[in-house]
Motif scaffolding. Structure first.
Motif, PDB file in Angstrom:
ATOM      1  N   UNK A 168     -34.246 -23.181 -17.250  1.00 17.57           N
ATOM      2  CA  UNK A 168     -34.831 -23.188 -18.593  1.00 17.57           C
ATOM      3  C   UNK A 168     -34.085 -24.156 -19.511  1.00 17.57           C
ATOM      4  N   UNK A 169     -32.765 -24.213 -19.382  1.00 16.24           N
ATOM      5  CA  UNK A 169     -31.989 -25.114 -20.234  1.00 16.24           C
ATOM      6  C   UNK A 169     -32.295 -26.577 -19.923  1.00 16.24           C
ATOM      7  N   UNK A 170     -32.413 -26.910 -18.638  1.00 14.84           N
ATOM      8  CA  UNK A 170     -32.677 -28.292 -18.252  1.00 14.84           C
ATOM      9  C   UNK A 170     -34.110 -28.682 -18.593  1.00 14.84           C
ATOM     10  N   UNK A 171     -35.031 -27.733 -18.538  1.00 14.62           N
ATOM     11  CA  UNK A 171     -36.443 -28.029 -18.807  1.00 14.62           C
ATOM     12  C   UNK A 171     -36.670 -28.521 -20.228  1.00 14.62           C
ATOM     13  N   UNK A 172     -35.727 -28.251 -21.122  1.00 21.04           N
ATOM     14  CA  UNK A 172     -35.872 -28.693 -22.505  1.00 21.04           C
ATOM     15  C   UNK A 172     -35.572 -30.177 -22.684  1.00 21.04           C
ATOM     16  N   UNK A 173     -35.112 -30.845 -21.630  1.00 19.56           N
ATOM     17  CA  UNK A 173     -34.724 -32.253 -21.716  1.00 19.56           C
ATOM     18  C   UNK A 173     -35.717 -33.142 -20.971  1.00 19.56           C
ATOM     19  N   UNK A 174     -35.881 -34.381 -21.407  1.00 20.73           N
ATOM     20  CA  UNK A 174     -36.846 -35.271 -20.741  1.00 20.73           C
ATOM     21  C   UNK A 174     -36.356 -35.724 -19.379  1.00 20.73           C
ATOM     22  N   UNK A 175     -37.298 -35.921 -18.476  1.00 21.23           N
ATOM     23  CA  UNK A 175     -36.980 -36.474 -17.161  1.00 21.23           C
ATOM     24  C   UNK A 175     -36.685 -37.962 -17.295  1.00 21.23           C
ATOM     25  N   UNK A 176     -35.876 -38.520 -16.385  1.00 24.57           N
ATOM     26  CA  UNK A 176     -35.605 -39.964 -16.412  1.00 24.57           C
ATOM     27  C   UNK A 176     -36.771 -40.755 -15.818  1.00 24.57           C
ATOM     28  N   UNK A 180     -20.330 -31.231 -18.103  1.00 27.00           N
ATOM     29  CA  UNK A 180     -20.377 -31.636 -19.502  1.00 27.00           C
ATOM     30  C   UNK A 180     -20.634 -33.116 -19.677  1.00 27.00           C
ATOM     31  N   UNK A 181     -20.336 -33.935 -18.642  1.00 37.34           N
ATOM     32  CA  UNK A 181     -20.660 -35.362 -18.702  1.00 37.34           C
ATOM     33  C   UNK A 181     -22.158 -35.582 -18.910  1.00 37.34           C
ATOM     34  N   UNK A 182     -22.951 -34.709 -18.310  1.00 40.44           N
ATOM     35  CA  UNK A 182     -24.399 -34.835 -18.464  1.00 40.44           C
ATOM     36  C   UNK A 182     -24.780 -34.637 -19.928  1.00 40.44           C
ATOM     37  N   UNK A 183     -24.301 -33.562 -20.541  1.00 41.43           N
ATOM     38  CA  UNK A 183     -24.649 -33.276 -21.934  1.00 41.43           C
ATOM     39  C   UNK A 183     -24.089 -34.332 -22.875  1.00 41.43           C
ATOM     40  N   UNK A 184     -22.944 -34.901 -22.516  1.00 40.63           N
ATOM     41  CA  UNK A 184     -22.305 -35.884 -23.389  1.00 40.63           C
ATOM     42  C   UNK A 184     -23.061 -37.202 -23.418  1.00 40.63           C
ATOM     43  N   UNK A 185     -23.665 -37.588 -22.283  1.00 44.74           N
ATOM     44  CA  UNK A 185     -24.240 -38.924 -22.196  1.00 44.74           C
ATOM     45  C   UNK A 185     -25.762 -38.973 -22.078  1.00 44.74           C
ATOM     46  N   UNK A 186     -26.340 -38.085 -21.270  1.00 45.91           N
ATOM     47  CA  UNK A 186     -27.758 -38.272 -20.946  1.00 45.91           C
ATOM     48  C   UNK A 186     -28.723 -37.912 -22.076  1.00 45.91           C
ATOM     49  N   UNK A 187     -28.656 -36.717 -22.680  1.00 43.01           N
ATOM     50  CA  UNK A 187     -29.704 -36.360 -23.642  1.00 43.01           C
ATOM     51  C   UNK A 187     -29.841 -37.362 -24.786  1.00 43.01           C
ATOM     52  N   UNK A 188     -28.741 -37.729 -25.399  1.00 43.50           N
ATOM     53  CA  UNK A 188     -28.809 -38.655 -26.521  1.00 43.50           C
ATOM     54  C   UNK A 188     -29.350 -40.010 -26.076  1.00 43.50           C
ATOM     55  N   UNK A 189     -28.913 -40.480 -24.891  1.00 47.61           N
ATOM     56  CA  UNK A 189     -29.402 -41.764 -24.380  1.00 47.61           C
ATOM     57  C   UNK A 189     -30.894 -41.706 -24.079  1.00 47.61           C
ATOM     58  N   UNK A 190     -31.378 -40.516 -23.716  1.00 49.41           N
ATOM     59  CA  UNK A 190     -32.795 -40.341 -23.400  1.00 49.41           C
ATOM     60  C   UNK A 190     -33.638 -40.055 -24.636  1.00 49.41           C
ATOM     61  N   UNK A 191     -33.009 -40.029 -25.809  1.00 41.70           N
ATOM     62  CA  UNK A 191     -33.735 -39.788 -27.051  1.00 41.70           C
ATOM     63  C   UNK A 191     -33.980 -38.329 -27.340  1.00 41.70           C
TER      64      UNK A 191
END
Length: 465
Positions: free
Chosen positions: A443-451, A281-292
């Motif tokens: 599939x869930x991760x593919x919806x998010x941008x790569x760093x 859950x740390x990933x969902x809490x911090x990464x997506x929003x920070x990545x736009x």
């Protein structure tokens, strides 16, 4: 922050050495107190600790006003005694004004200064009726902790040791190397006071023949003095001699085989499916929003379900958790040295293997990774297909969590250096998600941008200052 202590000459010198370990260019230490209080004794211990084997005589600068010293740690040390200063304008002639911004400065009789330097550390020394004791007042950031470390090493019989900082980890713990007449040791400072798990795990590991360091002294406030296992971190050995990688990683796999043969100690926590999901859950809490981006909240439930399907049927084993090349020490034929295992858990046997073979800080040859997994399977007798599916799941979970931690370290804690590892960690995620059993998670991760470079710079721009 202010702290007070009563000190003899040995503790006074130990305090000086502790401050010397972390002083940086531009740091100023003001030494206040009457004639004969011990200001020069403090300065002498500080300077000689910085110089180590190249230590010079350190006379009082009463008549010269200023003495300068080369500093092997990369700056210059100015030792000033302003008792005979007749006018503050003389400081400009001495060059002290410029030195305050570029050197480490020790200033006796700081009341002669026209203005005290911003951020200066103050050591006030007062005499007592007992001529062997002094009352010391330390005004510094983290003053109480500095004094506690100095008192601890002095009480442990290492008060005369030179103290050097060691690279820490992403936690608040700090590490120092002590070099004294007894040899070398490592001071571990955990300000949370949470050393009990490390002590318990050390006893278990050493009792079962593994290469954990001996504990030399401990304090309930979170201070430990432990055996120094040396500088040959596996990471450094591999940098010097990459050809050793197959043999070293075989040893790592064999260590885990041996470790997993023993019953799990009853004092470690379980890292089960729900807990792994919570950590992801740390990933969902911090990464997506920070990545736009938005999303990622379905990842943790998917990990919990996949763990139940792919990994829950295997009895858990002891996992040291932060098990990678920077926490392992190469000692030739001796057992691999182990450090940083206080967060050990009970977990699926693939967890530490994937931690070592999918390293956030360095590339591991995929052929070596495959060979180590096969070596572990051959020795453990586990079902290869199920183990590899669980390995991929734990690799995905661990690396997604790491991406969340790296993002948080930058945005919340002001530590952006970990962002440089993100592309490698994302590559680990993608390789793990290629396993057919992880298709829903993929599939869930593919919806998010790569760093990529743009995303990393976006995160860096939000770094706490």
């Amino acid at each position: 922050m202010t702290t007070r202590l009563t000190a003899d000459q040995d503790l006074t010198a130990a305090l000086a050495r502790m401050l010397a370990a972390t002083a940086r260019p531009g740091d100023t230490i003001l030494l206040d107190g009457p004639v004969g209080a011990g200001k020069t004794h403090f300065a002498r211990a500080f300077i000689r600790a910085r110089q180590g084997g190249a230590a010079e005589d350190v006379p009082s600068p009463t008549f010269t006003l200023v003495q300068t010293y080369d500093d092997p740690l990369g700056t210059e040390i100015w030792h000033a005694d302003l008792y005979r200063l007749t006018d503050p304008s003389e400081l400009a002639e001495l060059g002290l004004d410029e030195a305050l911004t570029e050197a480490v400065c020790l200033i006796e009789w700081p009341d002669r200064l026209e203005r005290l330097p911003d951020g200066a550390i103050t050591i006030s020394i007062a005499t007592q009726d007992d001529p062997d004791l002094r009352d010391i007042t330390l005004i510094a950031p983290d003053a109480a902790r500095i004094a506690a470390r100095a008192g601890f090493v002095a009480q442990a019989g290492w008060g005369d040791a030179r103290i050097l900082p060691l690279a820490g980890d992403a936690s608040a713990r700090r590490y120092f190397r002590l070099e004294g007449a007894q040899g070398r040791a490592v001071l571990m400072d955990d300000p949370s006071g949470g050393c009990a798990p490390f002590v318990a795990m050390t006893g278990w590991l050493r009792g079962h023949g593994f290469g954990a360091p001996a504990i030399l002294a401990q304090d309930p406030a979170g201070l430990l003095l432990v055996q120094d296992l040396g500088d040959d971190l596996v990471a450094r050995v591999l940098e010097r001699d990459p050809a050793l990688a197959p043999a070293i990683y075989d040893r790592i796999a064999d260590l885990l085989v041996d470790l997993h043969r023993h019953p799990v100690p009853d004092f470690v926590a379980a890292l089960d499916g729900p807990t792994l999901a919570d950590q992801a859950g740390l990933f969902a809490e911090w990464y997506p929003q920070a990545a736009g981006a938005t999303g990622g909240h379905d990842i943790a439930p998917l990990i919990a379900r996949l763990h139940a399907d792919l990994a829950a049927d295997i009895p858990p084993v002891l996992a040291l958790r932060d098990f990678h090349a920077e926490n392992l020490i190469w000692r030739s034929e001796a057992p691999l040295g182990l450090i940083d295992y206080q967060d050990a858990v009970s977990c699926h046997p693939a967890y530490d293997l994937v931690s070592a073979l999918q390293d956030a800080r360095r590339d591991v040859d995929p052929a070596i990774e495959a060979a180590c997994v096969s070596r572990y399977l051959a020795a453990s007798g586990l079902d290869p297909d199920r183990f590899r599916a669980a390995y991929a799941l734990l690799g995905a979970q661990r690396n997604l969590r790491i991406l969340g931690i790296f993002t948080r370290l930058c945005i919340r804690d002001g530590k952006p250096r970990y962002l440089d590892f993100m592309p490698r960690v994302w590559g680990h995620v993608q390789r793990n998600l290629a396993h057919p059993a992880l298709a829903p998670l993929a599939r869930a991760v593919a919806a998010l941008p790569a760093p990529d470079a743009a995303v990393i710079e976006r995160i860096r721009a939000r770094c706490a200052r």
